[in-house]
Enzyme design. Structure first.
Site, PDB file in Angstrom:
ATOM      1  NE  ARG A   1      -1.239   2.357   2.899  1.00 20.07           N
ATOM      2  CZ  ARG A   1      -0.613   3.428   3.372  1.00 20.07           C
ATOM      3  NH1 ARG A   1      -0.480   4.510   2.650  1.00 20.07           N
ATOM      4  NH2 ARG A   1      -0.096   3.415   4.590  1.00 20.07           N
TER       5      ARG A   1
ATOM      6  CB  CYS B   1       7.854  10.558  -5.455  1.00 22.32           C
ATOM      7  SG  CYS B   1       7.924  10.730  -7.233  1.00 22.32           S
TER       8      CYS B   1
ATOM      9  CG  ASN C   1       6.663   2.876   5.742  1.00 23.86           C
ATOM     10  OD1 ASN C   1       6.115   2.996   4.654  1.00 23.86           O
ATOM     11  ND2 ASN C   1       6.150   3.359   6.837  1.00 23.86           N
TER      12      ASN C   1
HETATM   13 ZN    ZN Z   1       3.311   5.984   5.383  1.00 24.21          ZN
END
Ligand code: ZN
Length: 303
Positions: free
Chosen positions: A15, A239, A248
């Protein structure tokens, strides 16, 4: 050093990582990565996002991805922003919904096009839909450690949003360092304050590595008693066309450090490294993960 015996890793790469990619990944490749994560023993995967297709075209296949993956022992969660998205996610088999509110009005207006109170009100329909499916809802608090518009975010502002999420029925709360400005002593303070106030609510920490502090922040949170962390395979995120944007904490880097310290994750590191290398070949650019390059300790010695 006081360390917990085990922690839970929530993989958010499919995600948070995929949403940073301009090229639309084929469903088969997304499913392949999610299944590799499941096979490696990751206990929860945030598998997709039911965002508007206009805002995030990468997730136009959200239903297909969710319905094609079998979770086995892995909880498959999905990010949702409104009732329609929640119902789509639940009927596609999401076992948990994740939704987001900003800790500051300025960030909320920039991202959600409304202030915090209106954003919180909009969540009611999501919680209601989830109750019908007996599915838990996790509330993420964006910019919980710092805001690009406001700068510092006082604890009281963060906990006002947390309290609202808990009162709506959130089973867990994610404190997200959305822009990667957090440092370890701030993390320690926030984790301690959260655990004093909301001891019945699961706390999840979500750190971005924009300024290289994410792993130190995870460690500070761990020493403060936090045991659930969001990470992304290979560190995918940010990006790829923006210099220094960051994802992350790489899942395999976190698993390496934790397991080497004797903190169990239940995840097979070598399987994770293979998945991260496969992800790198799929996205076609180098990923920031370190352990996927150096290998686990014993293999590294043979290089
Ligand atoms: Zn995040």
């Amino acid at each position: 050093m006081k360390l917990p015996g085990s922690v839970k890793i929530r993989e958010v790469g499919p995600r948070d990582g995929f949403q940073s990619l301009k090229r639309l990944l084929p469903v088969a490749e997304k499913v392949e990565i999610i299944e590799a994560l499941i096979a490696a023993g990751v206990p929860e995967v945030e598998a997709t996002s039911f965002a508007s297709v206009k805002a995030l075209p990468q997730f136009q296949d959200a239903e297909q991805v969710l319905t094609r993956v079998s979770g086995k022992n892995t909880l498959l969660s999905a990010m949702v922003f409104n009732e329609k998205g929640a119902r789509r996610a639940l009927s596609a088999g999401a076992g948990r919904l994740v939704t987001v509110v900003s800790a500051t009005d300025a960030h909320s207006r920039a991202n959600m096009k409304c202030g915090i109170d209106a954003a919180l009100k909009n969540l009611d329909a999501i919680f209601q839909a989830a109750r019908q499916y007996h599915a838990p809802v996790t509330g993420a608090v964006a910019v919980a450690f710092g805001c690009p518009f406001q700068g510092d975010v006082p604890e009281t502002e963060v906990f006002r949003v947390v309290r609202a999420l808990v009162s709506k029925g959130a089973d867990a709360v994610i404190l997200a360092d959305t822009v990667g400005t957090a440092v370890p002593n701030l993390v320690e303070k926030r984790v301690n304050a959260f655990r004093e106030r909301f001891f019945e609510t699961e706390l999840i920490l979500h750190f971005h590595n924009n300024r290289g502090t994410a792993m130190a922040n995870l460690f500070a949170a761990l020493l403060s008693g936090a045991t659930v962390f969001d990470t992304a395979l290979g560190g995918l995120g940010g990006c790829p066309y923006v210099p220094r944007a960051a994802g992350n904490i790489p899942t395999e880097d976190a698993v390496y450090m934790l397991e080497e310290m004797g903190v169990e994750t239940g995840i097979d590191l070598e399987a994770l490294i293979a998945a991260a290398r496969r992800l790198e070949s799929i996205v076609g650019h180098p990923l920031p993960g370190q352990v996927m390059k150096s290998g686990p300790r014993m293999l590294g010695l043979r290089l």
